[in-house]
Design a protein around this motif. Structure first.
Motif, PDB file in Angstrom:
ATOM      1  N   PHE A  29     -23.481 -44.913 -28.374  1.00 17.70           N
ATOM      2  CA  PHE A  29     -22.806 -46.195 -28.185  1.00 17.70           C
ATOM      3  C   PHE A  29     -22.308 -46.834 -29.475  1.00 17.70           C
ATOM      4  N   PHE A  30     -22.988 -46.590 -30.588  1.00 19.38           N
ATOM      5  CA  PHE A  30     -22.639 -47.279 -31.818  1.00 19.38           C
ATOM      6  C   PHE A  30     -22.138 -46.359 -32.923  1.00 19.38           C
ATOM      7  N   GLY A  31     -22.255 -45.061 -32.723  1.00 18.44           N
ATOM      8  CA  GLY A  31     -21.701 -44.105 -33.667  1.00 18.44           C
ATOM      9  C   GLY A  31     -22.477 -43.898 -34.958  1.00 18.44           C
ATOM     10  N   PHE A  32     -23.737 -44.324 -34.985  1.00 21.58           N
ATOM     11  CA  PHE A  32     -24.532 -44.035 -36.181  1.00 21.58           C
ATOM     12  C   PHE A  32     -25.873 -43.440 -35.767  1.00 21.58           C
ATOM     13  N   GLN A  33     -26.492 -42.738 -36.718  1.00 16.90           N
ATOM     14  CA  GLN A  33     -27.734 -42.030 -36.433  1.00 16.90           C
ATOM     15  C   GLN A  33     -28.895 -42.650 -37.190  1.00 16.90           C
ATOM     16  N   ILE A  34     -29.969 -42.903 -36.488  1.00 17.84           N
ATOM     17  CA  ILE A  34     -31.196 -43.365 -37.135  1.00 17.84           C
ATOM     18  C   ILE A  34     -31.940 -42.159 -37.696  1.00 17.84           C
ATOM     19  N   ILE A  35     -31.981 -41.095 -36.904  1.00 23.50           N
ATOM     20  CA  ILE A  35     -32.590 -39.843 -37.338  1.00 23.50           C
ATOM     21  C   ILE A  35     -31.439 -38.905 -37.685  1.00 23.50           C
ATOM     22  N   PRO A  36     -31.156 -38.713 -38.967  1.00 20.17           N
ATOM     23  CA  PRO A  36     -29.959 -37.950 -39.353  1.00 20.17           C
ATOM     24  C   PRO A  36     -30.096 -36.443 -39.138  1.00 20.17           C
ATOM     25  N   PHE A  37     -29.084 -35.869 -38.558  1.00 19.60           N
ATOM     26  CA  PHE A  37     -28.995 -34.424 -38.382  1.00 19.60           C
ATOM     27  C   PHE A  37     -27.615 -33.974 -38.850  1.00 19.60           C
ATOM     28  N   ALA A  38     -27.589 -33.082 -39.832  1.00 20.28           N
ATOM     29  CA  ALA A  38     -26.323 -32.492 -40.246  1.00 20.28           C
ATOM     30  C   ALA A  38     -25.930 -31.455 -39.205  1.00 20.28           C
ATOM     31  N   GLU A  39     -24.702 -30.986 -39.278  1.00 17.96           N
ATOM     32  CA  GLU A  39     -24.245 -30.020 -38.286  1.00 17.96           C
ATOM     33  C   GLU A  39     -25.104 -28.764 -38.259  1.00 17.96           C
ATOM     34  N   THR A  40     -25.573 -28.350 -39.419  1.00 15.69           N
ATOM     35  CA  THR A  40     -26.424 -27.156 -39.468  1.00 15.69           C
ATOM     36  C   THR A  40     -27.816 -27.415 -38.913  1.00 15.69           C
ATOM     37  N   GLU A  41     -28.178 -28.675 -38.774  1.00  9.91           N
ATOM     38  CA  GLU A  41     -29.504 -29.031 -38.266  1.00  9.91           C
ATOM     39  C   GLU A  41     -29.507 -29.435 -36.793  1.00  9.91           C
ATOM     40  N   ILE A  42     -28.366 -29.321 -36.137  1.00 10.57           N
ATOM     41  CA  ILE A  42     -28.285 -29.738 -34.732  1.00 10.57           C
ATOM     42  C   ILE A  42     -29.238 -28.931 -33.866  1.00 10.57           C
ATOM     43  N   TYR A  43     -29.303 -27.635 -34.092  1.00 14.68           N
ATOM     44  CA  TYR A  43     -30.219 -26.796 -33.312  1.00 14.68           C
ATOM     45  C   TYR A  43     -31.656 -27.284 -33.470  1.00 14.68           C
ATOM     46  N   GLU A  44     -32.050 -27.574 -34.698  1.00 17.12           N
ATOM     47  CA  GLU A  44     -33.400 -28.072 -34.929  1.00 17.12           C
ATOM     48  C   GLU A  44     -33.608 -29.422 -34.261  1.00 17.12           C
ATOM     49  N   GLY A  45     -32.625 -30.289 -34.344  1.00 14.87           N
ATOM     50  CA  GLY A  45     -32.726 -31.610 -33.713  1.00 14.87           C
ATOM     51  C   GLY A  45     -32.862 -31.520 -32.213  1.00 14.87           C
ATOM     52  N   VAL A  46     -32.055 -30.676 -31.598  1.00 12.84           N
ATOM     53  CA  VAL A  46     -32.135 -30.486 -30.147  1.00 12.84           C
ATOM     54  C   VAL A  46     -33.492 -29.899 -29.769  1.00 12.84           C
ATOM     55  N   SER A  47     -33.972 -28.967 -30.564  1.00 12.21           N
ATOM     56  CA  SER A  47     -35.279 -28.363 -30.299  1.00 12.21           C
ATOM     57  C   SER A  47     -36.387 -29.408 -30.359  1.00 12.21           C
ATOM     58  N   ILE A  48     -36.318 -30.298 -31.338  1.00  9.53           N
ATOM     59  CA  ILE A  48     -37.322 -31.351 -31.454  1.00  9.53           C
ATOM     60  C   ILE A  48     -37.288 -32.262 -30.238  1.00  9.53           C
ATOM     61  N   VAL A  49     -36.095 -32.643 -29.815  1.00  7.90           N
ATOM     62  CA  VAL A  49     -35.964 -33.511 -28.640  1.00  7.90           C
ATOM     63  C   VAL A  49     -36.522 -32.820 -27.401  1.00  7.90           C
ATOM     64  N   VAL A  50     -36.187 -31.558 -27.228  1.00  6.34           N
ATOM     65  CA  VAL A  50     -36.660 -30.812 -26.055  1.00  6.34           C
ATOM     66  C   VAL A  50     -38.176 -30.681 -26.086  1.00  6.34           C
ATOM     67  N   VAL A  51     -38.735 -30.332 -27.238  1.00  9.11           N
ATOM     68  CA  VAL A  51     -40.188 -30.189 -27.349  1.00  9.11           C
ATOM     69  C   VAL A  51     -40.885 -31.524 -27.069  1.00  9.11           C
ATOM     70  N   THR A  52     -40.361 -32.605 -27.628  1.00  9.82           N
ATOM     71  CA  THR A  52     -40.951 -33.924 -27.395  1.00  9.82           C
ATOM     72  C   THR A  52     -40.891 -34.295 -25.920  1.00  9.82           C
ATOM     73  N   THR A  53     -39.745 -34.073 -25.305  1.00 15.50           N
ATOM     74  CA  THR A  53     -39.582 -34.402 -23.895  1.00 15.50           C
ATOM     75  C   THR A  53     -40.511 -33.573 -23.018  1.00 15.50           C
ATOM     76  N   VAL A  54     -40.572 -32.291 -23.265  1.00 15.75           N
ATOM     77  CA  VAL A  54     -41.426 -31.419 -22.459  1.00 15.75           C
ATOM     78  C   VAL A  54     -42.900 -31.764 -22.673  1.00 15.75           C
ATOM     79  N   THR A  55     -43.283 -32.099 -23.898  1.00 16.62           N
ATOM     80  CA  THR A  55     -44.659 -32.482 -24.175  1.00 16.62           C
ATOM     81  C   THR A  55     -45.055 -33.718 -23.384  1.00 16.62           C
ATOM     82  N   ILE A  56     -44.220 -34.726 -23.403  1.00 16.83           N
ATOM     83  CA  ILE A  56     -44.514 -35.953 -22.650  1.00 16.83           C
ATOM     84  C   ILE A  56     -44.515 -35.664 -21.158  1.00 16.83           C
ATOM     85  N   TRP A  57     -43.549 -34.913 -20.707  1.00 16.02           N
ATOM     86  CA  TRP A  57     -43.440 -34.601 -19.281  1.00 16.02           C
ATOM     87  C   TRP A  57     -44.661 -33.847 -18.781  1.00 16.02           C
ATOM     88  N   THR A  58     -45.114 -32.840 -19.533  1.00 13.33           N
ATOM     89  CA  THR A  58     -46.239 -32.025 -19.069  1.00 13.33           C
ATOM     90  C   THR A  58     -47.584 -32.710 -19.243  1.00 13.33           C
TER      91      THR A  58
END
Length: 77
Positions: free
Chosen positions: A29-58
């Motif tokens: 919505f605002f176009g800025f990042q609180i947790i910065p991810f460079a383009e090369t780090e997108i995979y790592e960022g997505v992985s962190i989000v998925v792991v966090t989400t799955v951890t909370i869910w399970t």
């Protein structure tokens, strides 16, 4: 709800989820990042989000927020 009886691990997971959600809202919505991810780090960022989400869910079913659930946990122990 009995927030005083909630364990530290539950709070850590809830805060992590909150930070990830706030970061996502800020990006979308605002176009800025609180947790910065460079383009090369997108995979790592997505992985962190998925792991966090799955951890909370399970683990959500075993997190006791109510007095009744906390009493049942003590009874089981």
């Amino acid at each position: 709800m009995n927030l005083k009886g909630v364990s530290k691990s539950v709070w850590v997971r809830a805060i992590a989820l909150f930070l990830v959600l706030v970061n996502l809202i800020c990006i979308e919505f605002f176009g800025f990042q609180i947790i910065p991810f460079a383009e090369t780090e997108i995979y790592e960022g997505v992985s962190i989000v998925v792991v966090t989400t799955v951890t909370i869910w399970t683990s959500w079913k075993n997190n006791s927020f109510t007095k009744k659930a906390q009493h049942a946990d003590r009874f089981l122990e």
